[in-house]
Every structure is written in C-alpha cells, then in structure tokens.
Design a protein around this motif. Structure first.
Motif, PDB file in Angstrom:
ATOM      1  N   LEU A  82       4.006  -7.813  12.649  1.00  0.00           N
ATOM      2  CA  LEU A  82       3.375  -7.688  11.338  1.00  0.00           C
ATOM      3  C   LEU A  82       3.045  -9.050  10.719  1.00  0.00           C
ATOM      4  O   LEU A  82       2.054  -9.196  10.005  1.00  0.00           O
ATOM      5  CB  LEU A  82       4.264  -6.869  10.400  1.00  0.00           C
ATOM      6  CG  LEU A  82       4.422  -5.394  10.799  1.00  0.00           C
ATOM      7  CD1 LEU A  82       5.545  -4.736  10.008  1.00  0.00           C
ATOM      8  CD2 LEU A  82       3.115  -4.651  10.627  1.00  0.00           C
ATOM      9  N   MET A  83       3.875 -10.055  11.016  1.00  0.00           N
ATOM     10  CA  MET A  83       3.637 -11.392  10.456  1.00  0.00           C
ATOM     11  C   MET A  83       2.406 -12.065  11.067  1.00  0.00           C
ATOM     12  O   MET A  83       1.927 -13.053  10.530  1.00  0.00           O
ATOM     13  CB  MET A  83       4.870 -12.272  10.627  1.00  0.00           C
ATOM     14  CG  MET A  83       5.979 -11.925   9.647  1.00  0.00           C
ATOM     15  SD  MET A  83       7.441 -12.964   9.835  1.00  0.00           S
ATOM     16  CE  MET A  83       6.800 -14.534   9.253  1.00  0.00           C
ATOM     17  N   LYS A  84       1.907 -11.529  12.146  1.00  0.00           N
ATOM     18  CA  LYS A  84       0.661 -12.075  12.709  1.00  0.00           C
ATOM     19  C   LYS A  84      -0.503 -11.806  11.756  1.00  0.00           C
ATOM     20  O   LYS A  84      -1.500 -12.502  11.788  1.00  0.00           O
ATOM     21  CB  LYS A  84       0.371 -11.458  14.077  1.00  0.00           C
ATOM     22  CG  LYS A  84       1.314 -11.939  15.150  1.00  0.00           C
ATOM     23  CD  LYS A  84       1.049 -11.266  16.472  1.00  0.00           C
ATOM     24  CE  LYS A  84       2.080 -11.735  17.492  1.00  0.00           C
ATOM     25  NZ  LYS A  84       1.982 -11.013  18.757  1.00  0.00           N
ATOM     26  N   GLU A  85      -0.328 -10.792  10.923  1.00  0.00           N
ATOM     27  CA  GLU A  85      -1.385 -10.387  10.002  1.00  0.00           C
ATOM     28  C   GLU A  85      -1.141 -10.787   8.547  1.00  0.00           C
ATOM     29  O   GLU A  85      -2.085 -10.972   7.794  1.00  0.00           O
ATOM     30  CB  GLU A  85      -1.580  -8.867  10.064  1.00  0.00           C
ATOM     31  CG  GLU A  85      -1.911  -8.347  11.447  1.00  0.00           C
ATOM     32  CD  GLU A  85      -3.205  -8.921  11.995  1.00  0.00           C
ATOM     33  OE1 GLU A  85      -4.175  -9.079  11.228  1.00  0.00           O
ATOM     34  OE2 GLU A  85      -3.232  -9.221  13.205  1.00  0.00           O
ATOM     35  N   LYS A  86       0.143 -10.846   8.158  1.00  0.00           N
ATOM     36  CA  LYS A  86       0.412 -11.139   6.744  1.00  0.00           C
ATOM     37  C   LYS A  86       1.781 -11.758   6.545  1.00  0.00           C
ATOM     38  O   LYS A  86       2.647 -11.691   7.406  1.00  0.00           O
ATOM     39  CB  LYS A  86       0.253  -9.881   5.902  1.00  0.00           C
ATOM     40  CG  LYS A  86       1.096  -8.695   6.312  1.00  0.00           C
ATOM     41  CD  LYS A  86       0.748  -7.512   5.442  1.00  0.00           C
ATOM     42  CE  LYS A  86       1.095  -6.201   6.120  1.00  0.00           C
ATOM     43  NZ  LYS A  86       0.739  -5.082   5.291  1.00  0.00           N
ATOM     44  N   ASN A  87       1.946 -12.304   5.367  1.00  0.00           N
ATOM     45  CA  ASN A  87       3.190 -12.939   4.964  1.00  0.00           C
ATOM     46  C   ASN A  87       4.280 -11.889   4.810  1.00  0.00           C
ATOM     47  O   ASN A  87       4.001 -10.752   4.431  1.00  0.00           O
ATOM     48  CB  ASN A  87       2.954 -13.683   3.639  1.00  0.00           C
ATOM     49  CG  ASN A  87       4.133 -14.502   3.217  1.00  0.00           C
ATOM     50  OD1 ASN A  87       5.158 -13.958   2.827  1.00  0.00           O
ATOM     51  ND2 ASN A  87       3.990 -15.812   3.300  1.00  0.00           N
TER      52      ASN A  87
ATOM     53  N   ASP B 105       6.350 -11.381   2.549  1.00  0.00           N
ATOM     54  CA  ASP B 105       6.400 -10.813   1.199  1.00  0.00           C
ATOM     55  C   ASP B 105       5.463  -9.627   1.022  1.00  0.00           C
ATOM     56  O   ASP B 105       5.637  -8.833   0.102  1.00  0.00           O
ATOM     57  CB  ASP B 105       6.063 -11.886   0.155  1.00  0.00           C
ATOM     58  CG  ASP B 105       7.080 -13.012   0.145  1.00  0.00           C
ATOM     59  OD1 ASP B 105       8.236 -12.785   0.556  1.00  0.00           O
ATOM     60  OD2 ASP B 105       6.725 -14.136  -0.261  1.00  0.00           O
ATOM     61  N   LYS B 106       4.485  -9.501   1.889  1.00  0.00           N
ATOM     62  CA  LYS B 106       3.520  -8.397   1.809  1.00  0.00           C
ATOM     63  C   LYS B 106       3.877  -7.251   2.758  1.00  0.00           C
ATOM     64  O   LYS B 106       3.177  -6.239   2.812  1.00  0.00           O
ATOM     65  CB  LYS B 106       2.111  -8.902   2.160  1.00  0.00           C
ATOM     66  CG  LYS B 106       1.646 -10.081   1.321  1.00  0.00           C
ATOM     67  CD  LYS B 106       1.277  -9.646  -0.056  1.00  0.00           C
ATOM     68  CE  LYS B 106       0.676 -10.816  -0.814  1.00  0.00           C
ATOM     69  NZ  LYS B 106       1.084 -10.895  -2.169  1.00  0.00           N
ATOM     70  N   ILE B 107       4.939  -7.416   3.534  1.00  0.00           N
ATOM     71  CA  ILE B 107       5.341  -6.391   4.504  1.00  0.00           C
ATOM     72  C   ILE B 107       6.326  -5.435   3.828  1.00  0.00           C
ATOM     73  O   ILE B 107       7.321  -5.864   3.237  1.00  0.00           O
ATOM     74  CB  ILE B 107       5.981  -7.047   5.748  1.00  0.00           C
ATOM     75  CG1 ILE B 107       4.942  -7.913   6.468  1.00  0.00           C
ATOM     76  CG2 ILE B 107       6.549  -5.989   6.696  1.00  0.00           C
ATOM     77  CD1 ILE B 107       5.499  -8.763   7.593  1.00  0.00           C
TER      78      ILE B 107
ATOM     79  N   GLU C  32       6.332   0.094   6.572  1.00  0.00           N
ATOM     80  CA  GLU C  32       5.519  -0.293   7.722  1.00  0.00           C
ATOM     81  C   GLU C  32       6.353  -0.996   8.791  1.00  0.00           C
ATOM     82  O   GLU C  32       6.080  -0.869   9.986  1.00  0.00           O
ATOM     83  CB  GLU C  32       4.302  -1.120   7.316  1.00  0.00           C
ATOM     84  CG  GLU C  32       4.584  -2.473   6.734  1.00  0.00           C
ATOM     85  CD  GLU C  32       3.338  -3.168   6.201  1.00  0.00           C
ATOM     86  OE1 GLU C  32       2.243  -3.023   6.765  1.00  0.00           O
ATOM     87  OE2 GLU C  32       3.490  -3.871   5.184  1.00  0.00           O
TER      88      GLU C  32
ATOM     89  N   ASN D  61       2.027 -17.770   7.902  1.00  0.00           N
ATOM     90  CA  ASN D  61       2.689 -16.567   7.390  1.00  0.00           C
ATOM     91  C   ASN D  61       4.207 -16.669   7.451  1.00  0.00           C
ATOM     92  O   ASN D  61       4.905 -15.724   7.134  1.00  0.00           O
ATOM     93  CB  ASN D  61       2.228 -15.317   8.157  1.00  0.00           C
ATOM     94  CG  ASN D  61       0.822 -14.924   7.784  1.00  0.00           C
ATOM     95  OD1 ASN D  61       0.376 -15.182   6.665  1.00  0.00           O
ATOM     96  ND2 ASN D  61       0.109 -14.336   8.713  1.00  0.00           N
TER      97      ASN D  61
END
Length: 188
Positions: A22-27, A29-31, A35, A107
């Motif tokens: 998931l961190m490949k796409e977002k920080n 804090d946004k996870i 998900e 990220n």
C-alpha cells in the motif's frame, strides 16, 4: 494445527507485506486499517490484536530494521572496520531493498533517517575524536552530517539500480569514501 508463534509470525508478515504494498501508492497516514486488512487477508480484530494503527505497524518495522542494521554497523566499528561486516550489512540492505526504498522514500517516514543519524552519530564521533583529539567535537559533528547524508544518498541510488554494484563492490566503494572522509577531517 499451527503453533501459536507461527500464526503470530505469519499474521505479522502478512501485515508488513500489505503495508509495503500500500505504501507504494500512498503515505502510511492515508492507509486505513480496513484496506490494510483486506490487502493482508485478515480481519480487523486480528489486526488490533497486534497493532493499534498502520503507523504503529510501520514503527514496528522501522524498529526491527534499526535494531538489526545498526547492530551490524556497531559491530563494524567495534572490529575496527572489518569490511566483511560492512559487506554483510549491505547484503542485508539489498535483500530488503523494497522495504528500504519505501521506508526511506517519499511515502516513508522522514524521521527514519534522522533516527539512524542519531544512533550512528555518537559512535562515529567518538571514533573520530580518538583519531583527531585536537579537533572540536562540533567541527567533527558538522563533517559527520555531510558524510552521513552523502552516504545515504549514495545508498539510495545504489538500491534504486537493482542490476548495479554487488554489496561487496558497494562496500569497497563506501570504505574508500570513508577513508577519504577521514583524510578530509585531517585537512578540515
């Protein structure tokens, strides 16, 4: 039936892998926990048995990284800079390339590099102070920041090139740069 320790390790590994994905796409804090659990294939209750948030999982991963890699770095200094230990350090970093690139990338946690710097600073400065007793510690500290940040930039570039130098070749290169840094201290 699986042993409880094996199940715990399996769950934690699944969560870590999911977080990195998931961190490949977002920080972090946004996870969301939702998900993260969907990606890991576990339920929310199981997640909360281990962590209270995705950032707590990230911190746990960073702590494990720092403990393992900083212990190798300390051993390197304790053995008067045995290059085999430095090669082992870079081998381990290369094996965990994706983790390192994500955790130290855009990220990741910007404080991770600062934590590494703080862990390494005193030991390196103590060694430099022994070699250059006439120097003021603040001067050596200034040079340490320069060497550390340059080394981290080089390491990240090395990790971004999966077909680049071997860990041994990179270790030799970093050792030479370390030698030149000490020469710079002598001239500084």
């Amino acid at each position: 039936m699986k042993n409880p320790d094996t199940r715990v390790q399996f769950t934690r590994n699944a969560l870590k892998k999911a977080l990195l994905t998931l961190m490949k796409e977002k920080n972090v804090d946004k996870i969301t926990v939702k998900e993260l659990c969907e990606t890991a294939g576990i339920n929310r209750g199981t997640f909360y048995l281990h962590y209270d948030s995705p950032s707590a999982l990230q911190k746990d991963m960073e702590d494990q990284f720092l403990n393992e890699y900083m212990e190798l770095f300390r051993s390197y200094w304790d053995t008067k800079r045995d290059r085999n230990l430095m090669t082992l350090l870079f081998d381990r970093i290369r094996e965990n390339r994706d983790f390192c690139l994500l955790m130290m990338g855009p990220n990741g946690d910007p404080a991770l590099l600062q934590r590494m710097l703080n862990i390494m600073r005193d030991g390196v400065l103590d060694e430099w102070q022994k070699e250059f007793p006439a120097y003021d510690r603040r001067e050596l500290d200034f040079l340490f920041d320069y060497v550390f940040n340059g080394s981290m930039t080089l390491m990240m570039g090395w990790l971004e090139d999966p077909k680049g130098l071997s860990a041994d070749a990179f270790s030799r290169r970093m050792e030479r740069l370390g030698h030149y840094s000490l020469l710079a201290v002598a001239e500084f």
